[in-house]
Design an enzyme around this catalytic site. Structure first.
Site, short mmCIF file in Angstrom:
data_model
loop_
_atom_site.label_atom_id
_atom_site.label_comp_id
_atom_site.label_asym_id
_atom_site.label_seq_id
_atom_site.Cartn_x
_atom_site.Cartn_y
_atom_site.Cartn_z
N ALA A 100 9.98 -1.96 0.53
CA ALA A 100 8.85 -1.61 0.24
C ALA A 100 7.59 -1.52 1.47
O ALA A 100 7.92 -1.23 2.71
CB ALA A 100 8.28 -2.77 -0.61
N LYS A 101 6.25 -1.37 0.79
CA LYS A 101 5.12 -1.13 2.04
C LYS A 101 4.43 -2.33 1.84
O LYS A 101 3.12 -2.37 1.48
CB LYS A 101 4.52 0.09 1.62
N PRO A 102 4.99 -3.56 2.23
CA PRO A 102 4.01 -4.89 2.23
C PRO A 102 3.05 -4.85 3.38
O PRO A 102 3.35 -4.36 4.68
CB PRO A 102 4.79 -5.96 2.16
N PHE A 125 0.79 -1.29 0.06
CA PHE A 125 0.02 -0.01 0.05
C PHE A 125 1.02 1.20 -0.19
O PHE A 125 2.08 1.48 0.15
CB PHE A 125 -1.18 -0.08 1.24
#
Ligand code: PMP
Length: 304
Positions: free
Chosen positions: A152-154, A32
């Site tokens: 990242a933005k997991p 996101f």
């Protein structure tokens, strides 16, 4: 009632559903973004802050997870603007785009699965209620980039953030600071960290298992350039440097620039919000709000 973009159309918030069987719910399979838009009253305009950079990072997160987004990057950016218009956004807003595995099948898989994009938004003022924070070094370590990609933005990585934040709150602190598995300073639960020491700004790079941060990058650029022209160094920070720093602050899209004046019961500097923290915070707010000139690509008007 607000509007949400869900599986290709803009619907009422209440009609944006996922099944309880969804892999996104069961395993957090997705990634996101978090984007702010600032309302400028005198220009009667809403400026989205670094929209293209946020969407680029969202798509990089998807690339790292091996997910194929359902729409091209530029369409996602256009949809963010359209969604804000349909919500008649005329205040400071926060936008949350999500790319996720849109499947109700049982196993945690990232291959051969449908991927959906949903985007919601909400009015958002300050994220932290306190003017300055008392932070603790968390007993939870920051998830390593080789376990769940920290650059990242997991979605799933936010269990790590939530655990650290819960521990901090239960112990009476406002926020947690993560160390990496190796024991150097990584970041806050959902914000980056800077220390100021003898006039120099120092922040751990993304290789210290922290998110490739857009606010952090923006602050580095603003601090290094005119009229501030400060020295900024990206390097490993050890835990004890936190305690002896002259100033400490956290930064992020939601957190903006938030001073930290105590860590683990030790007073930072003189215990007041530091001079450089205040100056950089003010400069950031002016540029992000469209009241001072910054790099031209940073602000996208919603209405104009
Ligand atoms: N670290 C984490 C783990 C975050 O979730 C966030 C919020 N996106 C940040 C740092 C700050 O990054 P940015 O400035 O890009 O919002």
């Amino acid at each position: 009632m607000g509007k949400t973009y869900h599986r290709g159309e803009i619907v009422d918030d209440a009609d944006a559903h996922l099944s309880i069987r969804s892999k996104a719910v069961n395993y957090g399979l997705g990634c996101f973004g978090g984007i702010r838009a600032y309302w400028n009253e005198s220009k009667e305009e809403l400026f989205v802050f670094r929209l293209a950079d946020h969407i680029e990072r969202l798509y990089e997160s998807a690339l790292i997870l091996g997910l194929e987004p359902p729409v091209p990057e530029k369409d996602a950016a256009t949809t963010v603007l359209e969604l804000l218009r349909q919500n008649d956004a005329r205040a400071d807003y926060y936008v949350r785009p999500l790319l996720y595995v849109d499947s109700d099948e049982l196993s945690p898989t990232l291959t051969d699965v449908p991927v959906a994009l949903s985007i919601y938004c909400l009015p958002l003022g300050k994220y932290f209620s306190a003017q300055s924070l008392h932070a603790c070094v968390s007993s939870w370590r920051r998830v390593s980039d080789n376990a769940i990609p920290a650059r990242a933005k997991p979605t799933a990585a936010y269990l790590n953030s939530a655990l650290a934040r819960a521990e901090a709150r239960r112990n009476g602190f406002d926020e947690a600071i993560f160390l990496t598995d190796e024991g150097s300073v990584s970041e806050g639960s959902a914000a980056h960290l800077f220390i100021v020491r003898r006039g120099e700004l120092i922040s751990p790079p993304s290789t210290e298992d922290n998110l490739d941060g857009i606010t952090r990058r923006s602050l580095i650029e603003l601090a290094r350039s005119e009229p501030l022209s400060w020295k900024v160094t990206e390097r490993t920070i050890s835990r004890t440097e936190l305690y002896t720093a002259d100033e400490v602050f956290l930064c992020g899209t939601a957190a903006e620039l938030t001073p930290v004046t105590r860590i683990d019961h030790r007073v930072i500097g003189d215990g007041r919000i530091g001079e450089q923290t205040s100056v950089l915070g003010a400069r950031f707010r002016e540029v992000a709000g469209g009241r001072a000139d910054g790099p031209s690509s940073w602000l996208t008007p919603v209405w104009g």
